[in-house]
Design an enzyme around this catalytic site. Structure first.
Site, PDB file in Angstrom:
ATOM      1  CG  ASP A  31      -2.081  -0.830   1.121  1.00 50.99           C
ATOM      2  OD1 ASP A  31      -2.109  -1.597   0.134  1.00 50.99           O
ATOM      3  OD2 ASP A  31      -2.964  -0.744   1.978  1.00 50.99           O
ATOM      4  CG  PHE A  34      -1.063   2.123  -4.964  1.00 52.34           C
ATOM      5  CD1 PHE A  34      -1.079   1.819  -6.312  1.00 52.34           C
ATOM      6  CD2 PHE A  34      -2.025   2.987  -4.464  1.00 52.34           C
ATOM      7  CE1 PHE A  34      -2.045   2.363  -7.160  1.00 52.34           C
ATOM      8  CE2 PHE A  34      -2.992   3.538  -5.301  1.00 52.34           C
ATOM      9  CZ  PHE A  34      -2.998   3.211  -6.650  1.00 52.34           C
ATOM     10  CG  ASP A  35      -0.776   5.174  -0.197  1.00 49.43           C
ATOM     11  OD1 ASP A  35      -1.644   4.844  -1.027  1.00 49.43           O
ATOM     12  OD2 ASP A  35      -0.904   5.065   1.034  1.00 49.43           O
ATOM     13  CG  LEU A  81     -11.482   9.082   4.523  1.00 54.00           C
ATOM     14  CD1 LEU A  81     -11.293   8.183   5.738  1.00 54.00           C
ATOM     15  CD2 LEU A  81     -12.246  10.324   4.912  1.00 54.00           C
ATOM     16  CE  LYS A 112      -8.166   4.460   5.521  1.00 54.88           C
ATOM     17  NZ  LYS A 112      -8.169   3.259   4.740  1.00 54.88           N
ATOM     18  CD  GLU A 167     -13.536  -0.687   4.150  1.00 58.53           C
ATOM     19  OE1 GLU A 167     -14.365   0.219   3.888  1.00 58.53           O
ATOM     20  OE2 GLU A 167     -12.435  -0.770   3.586  1.00 58.53           O
ATOM     21  CE  LYS A 301     -15.607   8.675   9.617  1.00 56.73           C
ATOM     22  NZ  LYS A 301     -16.654   7.643   9.596  1.00 56.73           N
ATOM     23  CB  CYS A 417      32.211  20.787  17.807  1.00 57.42           C
ATOM     24  SG  CYS A 417      31.315  21.678  16.522  1.00 57.42           S
ATOM     25  CB  CYS A 420      34.466  24.974  16.560  1.00 57.87           C
ATOM     26  SG  CYS A 420      33.550  24.360  17.985  1.00 57.87           S
TER      27      CYS A 420
END
Ligand code: IVH
Length: 698
Positions: A31, A34-35, A81, A112, A167, A301, A417, A420
Site C-alpha cells: 500500500d 502504491f501511495d 479520505l 479504519k 467495509e 471525523k 564538534c 570547531c
C-alpha cells in the site's frame, strides 16, 4: 526522462497496480509503495497541467470497477479520505479546522477497517441493492453477494431511503482457515480475500466465506442528523453493525447526556480533550495488535454535521475527515556515510547519507538518525541496508537496519564538534557544542534569521549566506543590514539585477513586526509564541531588557504562558552582551523593536460596570456562549436571568420571555447587529478579525 514520458509511465504503473489490487485481488506492491507512486504521479501532473488526461488514474477516485459485474450509479458521492502518517500532521489538520471554527470542536476517532468498501442502499425497510465503491460515482452491483454476509440486515426499522457506507472484512482467524481450506492460500491477506470474495460472480461461493461488515456513515434521504454520533446511533438502532471503538475528543466540557450516549453506544469508548488525541493514536497502535480484524489506521471525523457542511469537500475527499495511517511509506536503500550536523543551538544531529532513493514523491539522499542512543538502538553503520520512512512533511528517518554491511558495530559518536573541534557536552539525549563562536552555529543562526517563517529575506538564501559567511563578509546578524552587497558585483551569479533584489528584500524585511524580529533571533526557548507574549506584555525591547536586568524570574513567571525555564532563558538572553549589542545595531539599521500601534493588544474594557443577559440565537455567535465570552472579556458581568440589576439584554432571534422582562426593568435591548457594531468599534483587532471571518460564512 522528460515529464511527458515519465507521466505516461507512471500512469501505466499506477493503473497496472490498481487492476492487480482491485480486480485481480493480487496486489503487486505494498500500500505504501502504491501511495508513493500515486503521489508522485499526482505531483508531476500538477506541475504539468498541459499534460492533463481525463483517463489518468488520478482523475478517478481510484476505480475498482470490474467489467464482468453489472454497473450502477451511486446516489451519493463515494469519496475517499485524505491521509496523514504522524500525530504532528494530524494536529496540523485539527488546527486548520479549529482556525476556521474556533468556538468548539468535537472529533470522533474510529478504526479504519482494512477491508473492501461497499454502499448498501435500503428503501422501504429492505436492502434494495449494494454497490462497490467503483470510481466513486459508479460501482459494481454485488447485491447477491452482499446478501450472504451474515451480519448485514436485509430488513431495517427505518422505512425511508437510506444509503449506508461500510467495509466488508473477514477476521484474521476466519481468513487463515478459509484461505487454507478453500482459497488454496491464494489470498495474501484478509483484505484481498474480502475484496475478491465480495466480487465473485457466483454468490453461492461467497456464502462459504465468513464475510462481515462494519458500517460507518449513512445518508438518509429525508432525515438530517445533527452529529456523526447521532448517525452512528441511528445505524445501531437499525441493526447495522457499527464498530465498538469510538474515541470522542472535544475542546469543551462534555454534557452528562452526551457522555451517557457515547458510553451506551460504544463498549470501547474513550472520551477526552483535543490534547489527548496524539496519545490516543499511540495507544491505538497497541490496541490494533489485539483486534480480531485488520485495521490500517484510524479515521478522524468532525462530529458536528453543520460544520461538516461548511467545511465541504475537494474533488476527492471531504475536508471534515482524515485518515491517520499506521504505516508510513517506506523505502529501502544503502548507507554510504554518516555525518554529524551542528544546529544553530549547538545540537549535534547524526545524519545518514544514502544511496538516493525515491520515497513518497521525492528523491531522498539523507535521513536523520536523531542522536547517539538511536544509532546504538539501530546498530547502524556505513554499508548497512536500511528502511527509511517519511511521515508527512517531516525529515525522513532511518527506521531499521535490514541487513548489516561489513561494519558490525554501530557507528561511533564524535567526542568533538565537527565544526570547531571543541569538546561536546551531553545534555539529555543529545550532544551539544558549547562554543558560542562555533562557525556552524553562527552560520546556522544567520540562516535561521533570514529564513522562511522568520525575517523571510527571500533573496538571501542558505547558499548565499554560506558563501558570505565563509568569506567573512557577513558574520553576525547585524552585518546583513550593513554589508555593501555591490561588492559582490562581478562575482559569478551576482549581476546587477540580483543585487538589487537582495537590497529590496532586505528593505522589505525591515517591515516585519517586533514579535517576528524577536523570534528570528533564535534565542534559546524564545520561539514565535513566547516572542508574541513578550511583545504583548512589554511592548518595547527596552522594557524587556530592563525587566531582565532585575534578574527576578517572577517578573516573567507572573505572565500567563511563561514557566521558569522560559523566564530564565529570557533573563539570560537579554543580559547577554552579544545579544544586546546586536539589538542596538539592528535598531540603528531600522528594524522594529517596539509593538506597532495597530497590533495594540491591550484590551479596552469598554463594557466594564455593566450587567448583561444573553437570550435567543445568533448567526455569528454559535453557540451563544461565544457572545457571552466576549461580553465578559470586555469587562461586563453575564447573568443567566433578567432582574432589576440587568443593564443590557443581548437579544437574538426567537427570544422568549426575557425580552419582555428586560423591557420592564428598563434594560437596554441590544440586537445582534448593534452588538457587532459595538465590537467593531471597541474590541481588539483579533476579535474583530474573527467576527469578520464568522460573518463571511453567512
Ligand atoms: S469514512 C467520506 N470511516 O477507508 C468519508 N472510511 O480512503 C468516507 N474506511 O473509502 C469514509 N474504515 O472504504 C470511513 N471508519 C471508517 C472507515 C473507512 C475504513 C475505508 C473506506 C474509505 C477508505 C478511505
Amino acid at each position: 526522462m522528460n515529464a511527458e514520458k515519465e507521466i505516461t509511465e507512471l500512469r501505466r504503473r499506477v493503473a497496472h497496480a490498481q487492476r492487480a489490487y482491485y480486480v485481480d485481488a493480487k496486489p503487486i506492491m505494498s500500500d505504501a509503495e502504491f501511495d508513493a507512486l500515486f503521489d508522485t504521479l499526482l505531483k508531476l501532473e500538477q506541475e504539468h497541467p498541459e499534460l492533463y488526461d481525463a483517463n489518468s488514474p488520478t482523475a478517478k477516485v481510484g476505480s475498482d470497477i470490474d467489467n464482468e459485474l453489472p454497473e450502477r450509479e451511486h446516489s451519493i458521492p463515494v469519496l475517499s479520505l485524505d491521509k496523514c502518517y504522524s500525530a504532528e500532521e494530524m494536529l496540523v489538520w485539527i488546527k486548520r479546522v479549529q482556525d476556521k471554527f474556533p468556538a468548539q470542536i468535537e472529533l470522533s476517532i474510529e478504526p479504519k477497517i482494512d477491508g473492501s468498501g461497499v454502499v448498501l442502499y435500503y428503501d422501504n425497510g429492505e436492502l434494495q441493492y449494494a454497490l462497490t465503491r467503483g470510481n466513486g460515482y459508479i460501482g459494481n452491483d454485488i447485491t447477491a453477494n452482499i446478501k450472504t454476509v451474515r451480519n448485514i440486515p436485509l430488513k431495517i426499522g427505518y422505512k425511508g431511503k437510506v444509503a449506508v457506507r461500510g467495509e466488508i472484512y473477514i477476521t484474521v482467524k476466519d481468513f487463515k482457515e478459509y484461505n487454507r481450506n478453500f482459497g488454496n492460500n491464494q489470498y495474501a491477506n484478509p483484505r484481498n480475500l474480502a475484496s475478491g470474495c465480495s466480487r465473485r460472480l457466483k454468490s453461492s461461493e461467497v456464502a462459504d466465506c465468513p464475510l462481515r461488515i462494519f458500517v460507518y456513515e449513512c445518508f438518509p434521504e429525508n432525515r438530517i442528523f445533527s452529529s456523526h454520533l447521532e448517525s452512528m446511533i441511528f445505524m445501531k438502532e437499525n441493526g447495522l453493525p457499527i464498530n465498538s471503538y469510538f474515541g470522542f475528543f472535544t475542546s469543551q466540557n462534555i454534557s452528562d447526556e452526551l457522555r451517557d450516549k457515547i458510553i451506551l453506544s460504544f463498549p470501547n469508548n474513550t472520551i477526552g480533550s483535543i490534547g489527548d488525541v496524539p496519545n490516543y493514536l499511540l495507544r491505538f497502535s497497541q490496541i490494533r495488535k489485539n483486534l480480531e480484524y485488520d485495521i490500517d489506521g484510524l479515521v478522524i471525523k468532525v462530529n458536528d454535521m453543520n460544520l461538516r457542511e461548511k467545511l465541504g469537500m475537494t474533488e476527492h475527499h471531504p475536508r471534515w475527515a482524515i485518515a491517520y495511517k499506521f504505516d508510513a511509506p517506506m523505502a529501502q536503500t544503502k548507507v554510504h556515510g554518516i555525518t554529524f550536523q551542528v544546529g544553530r543551538g549547538g545540537r549535534i544531529t547524526p545524519v545518514a547519507l544514502l544511496e538516493p532513493v525515491e520515497l513518497a514523491g521525492s528523491v531522498i539522499s539523507r535521513a536523520t538518525l536523531h542522536n547517539e542512543d538511536y544509532i546504538q538502538m539501530l546498530g547502524i553503520n556505513i554499508g548497512d541496508t536500511v528502511h527509511i520512512s517519511k511521515r508527512g512533511d517531516v525529515i525522513p528517518a532511518v527506521e531499521e537496519v535490514v541487513e548489516k554491511g561489513e561494519n558490525m558495530k554501530p557507528a561511533d559518536f564524535p567526542a568533538n564538534c565537527p565544526s570547531c573541534a571543541s569538546l561536546l557536552v551531553k545534555d539529555g539525549a543529545h550532544h551539544f557544542c558549547m562554543n558560542s563562536k562555533c562557525p556552524k552555529k553562527l552560520l546556522g543562526r544567520l540562516q535561521y534569521f533570514a529564513g522562511r517563517g522568520q525575517m523571510n529575506i527571500e533573496s538571501l538564501g542558505d547558499k548565499t549566506l554560506e558563501m558570505l559567511f565563509e568569506q567573512k563578509l557577513i558574520v553576525e546578524i547585524s552585518d546583513i543590514y550593513t554589508f555593501d552587497y555591490w561588492k559582490l558585483l562581478g562575482q559569478e551569479g551576482y549581476g546587477e539585477k540580483r543585487i538589487r533584489n537582495i537590497f529590496q528584500s532586505i528593505e522589505e524585511s525591515k517591515k516585519n513586526p517586533f514579535s517576528v524580529v524577536l523570534a528570528s533571533f533564535g534565542l534559546k526557548d524564545i520561539g514565535a509564541k513566547a516572542a508574541e507574549i513578550l511583545v504583548d506584555n512589554f511592548r518595547t525591547v527596552d522594557a524587556i531588557i530592563e525587566a531582565a536586568q532585575k534578574k527576578d524570574v517572577h517578573l516573567f513567571t507572573d505572565i500567563d504562558g511563561f514557566g521558569e525555564t522560559l523566564a530564565q532563558s529570557v533573563i539570560d538572553s537579554f543580559t547577554d552582551e552579544t545579544v544586546l549589542s546586536q539589538i542596538s545595531k539592528l535598531k540603528a539599521a531600522g528594524l522594529k523593536f517596539s509593538a506597532d500601534e495597530k497590533d495594540e493588544r491591550q484590551i479596552h474594557l469598554f463594557l466594564s460596570g455593566t450587567r448583561w443577559v444573553v437570550t435567543g440565537s445568533f448567526a455569528a455567535f454559535k453557540p451563544r456562549e461565544k457572545a457571552a465570552e466576549l461580553i465578559k472579556k470586555y469587562g461586563a458581568e453575564v447573568l443567566s436571568a433578567v432582574s432589576g440589576k440587568t443593564t443590557h439584554l443581548l437579544c437574538g432571534e426567537e427570544a422568549g420571555s426575557k425580552l419582555e422582562k428586560a423591557r420592564s426593568v428598563g434594560a437596554e435591548i441590544v440586537d445582534e447587529q448593534a452588538f457587532i457594531k459595538m465590537l467593531n468599534e471597541n474590541a481588539a483587532a483579533e476579535d474583530v478579525e474573527q467576527l469578520k471571518k464568522q460573518q463571511e460564512l453567512f
